[in-house]
Design an enzyme around this catalytic site. Sequence first.
Site, mmCIF file in Angstrom:
data_model
loop_
_atom_site.group_PDB
_atom_site.id
_atom_site.type_symbol
_atom_site.label_atom_id
_atom_site.label_comp_id
_atom_site.label_asym_id
_atom_site.label_seq_id
_atom_site.Cartn_x
_atom_site.Cartn_y
_atom_site.Cartn_z
ATOM 1 N N SER A 162 0.180 -2.038 -0.542
ATOM 2 C CA SER A 162 0.628 -3.306 -1.106
ATOM 3 C C SER A 162 1.973 -3.233 -1.806
ATOM 4 C CB SER A 162 -0.428 -3.855 -2.062
ATOM 5 O OG SER A 162 -0.715 -2.922 -3.074
ATOM 6 N N HIS A 215 -4.147 -6.498 3.146
ATOM 7 C CA HIS A 215 -2.846 -7.090 3.475
ATOM 8 C C HIS A 215 -2.599 -7.153 4.975
ATOM 9 C CE1 HIS A 215 -1.001 -7.677 -0.463
ATOM 10 N NE2 HIS A 215 -1.728 -6.640 -0.838
ATOM 11 N N LYS A 274 -5.848 -13.584 0.603
ATOM 12 C CA LYS A 274 -4.418 -13.457 0.902
ATOM 13 C C LYS A 274 -4.095 -14.332 2.128
ATOM 14 C CE LYS A 274 -4.473 -8.872 -1.221
ATOM 15 N NZ LYS A 274 -4.126 -9.247 -2.593
HETATM 16 C C1 LIG Z 1 -4.742 -3.271 -0.885
HETATM 17 C C2 LIG Z 1 -5.571 -4.265 -1.636
HETATM 18 N N1 LIG Z 1 -6.914 -4.158 -1.591
HETATM 19 C C3 LIG Z 1 -7.706 -5.041 -2.243
HETATM 20 C C4 LIG Z 1 -7.159 -6.068 -2.989
HETATM 21 C C5 LIG Z 1 -8.075 -6.995 -3.732
HETATM 22 O O1 LIG Z 1 -8.222 -8.214 -3.065
HETATM 23 P P1 LIG Z 1 -8.598 -9.525 -3.874
HETATM 24 O O2 LIG Z 1 -7.349 -10.100 -4.432
HETATM 25 O O3 LIG Z 1 -9.263 -10.395 -2.844
HETATM 26 O O4 LIG Z 1 -9.550 -9.116 -4.949
HETATM 27 C C6 LIG Z 1 -5.790 -6.209 -3.072
HETATM 28 C C7 LIG Z 1 -5.212 -7.343 -3.856
HETATM 29 O O5 LIG Z 1 -4.398 -7.191 -4.711
HETATM 30 C C8 LIG Z 1 -4.959 -5.292 -2.383
HETATM 31 O O6 LIG Z 1 -3.624 -5.380 -2.454
#
Ligand SMILES: Cc1ncc(COP(=O)(O)O)c(C=O)c1O
Length: 396
Positions: free
Chosen positions: A182, A210, A241
Amino acid sequence: MRANPLAYLDAELGSLREQGLYRRLRVLDGEQKARTSVGHRSVVNLSSNNYLGLTTHPRLRERALQALTSLGVGTGSVRTIAGTMEIHMELERRLAAFKKTEAAVVFQSGFTANAGTVSSILGREDAIVSDALNHASIIDGARLSRATIKVFPHRDVAAARKVLEELPRTQRTLLITDGVFSMDGDLGPLPELCDLADEFGCIMMVDDAHASGVFGEHGRGTVDHCGVHGRVDVQVGTLSKAIGALGGYVAGSKALIDFLYHRARPFLFSTSHPPSVAATCIAALDVLESEPQLIERLWENTRFFKAGLQALGFNTGISESPITPVIAGENALAMRLSDRLFEEGVFAQGIGFPTVPKGTARVRTIVTATHTREELQFALDCFRKVGAELGIVPGP
Ligand SMILES: Cc1ncc(COP(=O)(O)O)c(C=O)c1O
């Protein structure tokens, strides 16, 4: 009078201020979209994960409203008591088909999907081999599991192999990576890690938060993009997202999903999604099927914007996705870049240590399918002006 037992928090906040890491929340005045109003200022928004612009898509709104009218605003229970409606089951069937797996389970967020899964499928006797830049929710899940945690340097398959060689073959081991990272926008080396998982008999898990809606056929994610269907035991995705709503999910075998229904603590102990959220997500999956031009536009915009930043002389790291970091170096410089861009009309969040390694503080940009060329060109012009002003790129 009682002394304030939380007084130490003021010192912590003071230290954040000193390091230039104290951030005020940016508040959107209206909808989450490509050009939006933040703090009463109209800005080109390069900070959301709304990859396909689905947060305001008419079909999603319509389905959410229908579900609100016919099914109410909430479920009033956790999934395992009275909080499972037919619409939750429909969403899970649709997600399983989307990810080409036997089954899927929906969680309240991607965070709880990762943390709830890792912490329930592994225990004290087991091992977790994890990329150094994996998401915080994986790290928390690993800690909660009490398994032995071994971290390998980012994307370093040879180092992961070495770690695996040093673990007893008999120890149950999870090999885990993000599909798209991310902060840097680069991809996990899925085929190579799947080879390792095969060789060492590991459980293979990919967090595709992502990547879903972005990579692969109709946005099926990096597992599809890398051609490793059937080789990843646990696929995590988010509904927060590209899907535009809220939630997370795990896709895999029937046994995995059944086990999570019984053991994943967020699933057992936290109330399920309002039916309107489930309906919105189903509509989003329909849109992924019927409007492939959204993903094409996302990629056209990504190529245009990335090339523009690089032509201006910015360091955009090793991104392979719509996440493009603009690496400035020190925290203060990245935050100044972000603040100046905001003043010029571009909302791009600054991110510093400890979220990213020291000396690589950055402004993170994410383009969406719904940005117009004019908006992206405007953003590039602002980057050119502010980057030169701060000495990050050569002046005109
Ligand atoms: C790589 C990754 N995994 C999981 C998540 C968590 O997702 P959520 O925003 O649906 O809790 C994020 C969000 O920031 C992320 O970037």
